[in-house]
Design an enzyme around this catalytic site. Structure first.
Site, PDB file in Angstrom:
ATOM      1  N   LYS A   1       0.774  -1.118  -0.034  1.00 45.07           N
ATOM      2  CA  LYS A   1      -0.068   0.209  -0.051  1.00 45.07           C
ATOM      3  C   LYS A   1       1.003   1.268   0.004  1.00 45.07           C
ATOM      4  O   LYS A   1       1.941   0.951   0.440  1.00 45.07           O
ATOM      5  CB  LYS A   1      -1.119   0.067   1.072  1.00 45.07           C
ATOM      6  CG  LYS A   1      -0.252  -0.322   2.530  1.00 45.07           C
ATOM      7  CD  LYS A   1       0.751   0.638   3.146  1.00 45.07           C
ATOM      8  CE  LYS A   1       0.688   1.968   3.365  1.00 45.07           C
ATOM      9  NZ  LYS A   1       1.933   2.444   3.892  1.00 45.07           N
TER      10      LYS A   1
ATOM     11  N   TYR B   1      -4.301   4.366   6.272  1.00 47.39           N
ATOM     12  CA  TYR B   1      -4.623   3.311   7.475  1.00 47.39           C
ATOM     13  C   TYR B   1      -6.091   3.840   7.898  1.00 47.39           C
ATOM     14  O   TYR B   1      -6.953   3.145   8.135  1.00 47.39           O
ATOM     15  CB  TYR B   1      -3.832   3.212   8.413  1.00 47.39           C
ATOM     16  CG  TYR B   1      -2.595   2.516   8.056  1.00 47.39           C
ATOM     17  CD1 TYR B   1      -2.740   1.093   8.189  1.00 47.39           C
ATOM     18  CD2 TYR B   1      -1.463   2.996   7.466  1.00 47.39           C
ATOM     19  CE1 TYR B   1      -1.702   0.245   7.973  1.00 47.39           C
ATOM     20  CE2 TYR B   1      -0.342   2.235   7.249  1.00 47.39           C
ATOM     21  CZ  TYR B   1      -0.485   0.807   7.298  1.00 47.39           C
ATOM     22  OH  TYR B   1       0.594  -0.199   6.897  1.00 47.39           O
TER      23      TYR B   1
END
Ligand code: NAD
Length: 374
Positions: free
Chosen positions: A139, A224
């Site tokens: 990510k 996140y």
């Protein structure tokens, strides 16, 4: 301790070599690992990018049940040598950034885990897909949604999986919080708060270079809270507003966000309020509020242990090494068609990228930006 671990690992490899017949004689143990670990159910992975997180993933793979680290792709020959020695990687499974397309002719590698700077993921994943190998991308999967979609398209065209390294999707306390929300124990969800940040050091690192990072804290750590808002609330946001604060424009140049607060609106009326920053410490907190209960997690996305409290008492699910569980579960997704509780496929990654695109647009325009993720 490290020496003992390597000794034990080598000893167990020797034991395997003694008990499992090999078809071809081998001259060096390192060059024969793929012969005696070959197993239809074992995901044989090459890691691309032997940096800080790649190193963590490699260590975690050592305790996986059905994943083996069998190859590397790196631009630094000295690192390749160290990894070969440490993990018993055969020379024929080592590539650099120029020649790794040749991995297509290597039957001993099933998947490549791309753990390089963000802006490189797109081209590297597309090359992996064209080589006919499954791709796992760290990510953020890319630096914008269009690039992420191009990765999805390339993997679909090649008939390979694209999975994103969303390790929290397999973390037991996170899954328990999601179970509580789904079961109705929290009642109607009303609000989520996500705080994600740390104080970044070295101003010369790639994370502060927009060409390589595609953005600042948002791409790196704010994601996140974005991803967490989605799996904690259980809906896809339909609008976003955002505000940026920059206290150090010299360190956080054009294209590198320092601190952004953003708000997400969900179809049911749930709202999320989140903070992404490279300029504050100890920010790793999720809070989910429902009409009958609540869940608070702090730390909520660090490497662990994840700690949580609910209206019923503490979250006390087993402590795991996130990357070990993630990799074993990814093997199950690839080989068994397992559907994880929260998806980790390319489409999931694209949704986060669309939200990041919208946050950047909201910061720039000052407007409420609508989203369509479903
Ligand atoms: P890092 O700087 O420690 O490692 C990056 C690696 O990429 C290095 O080995 C470097 O040599 C290599 N590289 C290849 N081409 C490069 C280039 N042109 N410029 C710079 N480096 C180049 O970074 P990291 O912390 O390992 O992060 C790598 C990726 O992993 C990022 O996408 C990051 O977001 C992700 N990450 C994910 C987690 C997680 O918990 N899932 C944690 C940390 C990092």
């Amino acid at each position: 301790m490290e020496t003992r671990r390597i000794f034990l690992q080598k000893a167990s490899l020797s034991a395997m070599a003694l008990t499992v017949p090999t078809l071809t004689p081998f001259t060096a143990m390192a060059d024969s690992i793929s012969e005696f670990t070959r197993d239809e159910k074992t995901l044989r992975v090459a890691i691309m990018g032997l940096g800080s997180y790649g190193t963590r993933v490699a260590e975690a793979i050592q305790t996986c049940k059905r994943v083996k680290l069998v190859g590397v792709i790196s631009g630094t020959p000295s690192k390749v040598l160290t990894w070969r020695e440490k993990y018993g990687i055969p020379e024929k499974n080592c590539y650099n950034y120029e020649n790794f397309d040749a991995i297509k002719d290597n039957p001993d590698i099933d998947a490549v885990y791309v753990i390089t700077p963000n802006a490189l993921h797109k081209d590297q994943v597309i090359r992996v897909a064209k080589a006919g190998k499954h791709a796992i991308s760290e990510k953020p999967m890319a630096v914008n949604a269009a690039d992420g979609q191009a990765m999805v398209d390339a993997c679909n065209a090649a008939g390979v999986h694209l999975l994103i390294g969303y390790r929290m999707h397999f973390e037991p306390n996170t899954l328990e919080a999601i179970r509580m929300r789904k079961s109705g124990e929290l009642g109607d969800i009303r609000f989520f708060q996500g705080l994600s940040g740390f104080t970044i050091g070295d101003p010369t690192q790639w994370r502060l270079n927009p060409e390589l990072s595609g953005g600042g804290a948002m791409m790196d750590i704010g994601i996140y809270s974005i991803n967490g808002a989605r799996y904690m609330v259980g809906e896809e946001p339909i609008w976003v507003t955002a505000q940026e604060v920059k206290t150090n424009p010299e360190k956080f140049k054009e294209g590198i966000d320092e601190t952004i607060t953003f708000q997400l609106g969900f179809p049911s009326g749930v709202i999320a309020s989140c903070l992404s920053t490279y300029n504050m410490n100890n920010l790793d907190r999720f809070y989910l509020n429902g009409s009958k209960g609540w869940v608070e997690m702090q730390p909520s996305t660090g490497y662990g242990p994840i700690k949580g409290m609910t209206h019923k008492g503490p979250l006390d699910e087993p402590i795991v090494t996130h990357q070990t569980v993630q990799m074993d579960e990814m093997a199950a997704i690839i080989f068994d068609g397992k559907k994880p509780e929260v998806p980790v496929d390319g489409e999931e990654g694209v949704k986060d990228m669309k939200i990041i695109d919208a946050i950047f647009k909201a910061v720039k325009t000052g407007e409420k930006v609508t989203l369509s993720l479903t």
